[in-house]
Design a protein around this motif. Structure first.
Motif: not given
Length: 94
Positions: A17-21, A55-56, A76-77, A43-48
């Protein structure tokens, strides 16, 4: 090899759950290989998860330009568009 390591580290961060990292790791991967599409959808998943819908959407758009049948990128889009719509409605309501 470094690419694989970074990708795996990014995936591990996502699981925790550390999406920024994870975004940082995936972004480093992109510097090494811009052709690997899973990095963009990951990365799109993390942005979401971080409510960074624009960004996603951009990451998914990038993948779909290369591979217009990428289901993950489409899905994801769609989530990104939905998030942007909700945000727009909330802004209008203020």
């Amino acid at each position: 090899e470094k690419f694989k390591t970074l990708k795996n580290e990014g995936n591990d961060f996502v699981k925790k759950g550390k999406y920024e990292e994870a975004i940082n790791k995936y972004s480093e991967c992109m510097k090494l290989n811009t052709e690997e599409r899973t990095i963009y959808t990951n990365r799109a998943l993390c942005y979401l998860k971080l409510y960074k819908y624009e960004e996603a959407k951009q990451d998914c758009d990038h993948v779909l330009q290369i591979e217009d049948s990428n289901i993950k990128a489409f899905y994801r889009r769609a989530l990104a568009y939905k998030g942007l719509q909700v945000r727009k409605k909330n802004m209008a309501g203020i």
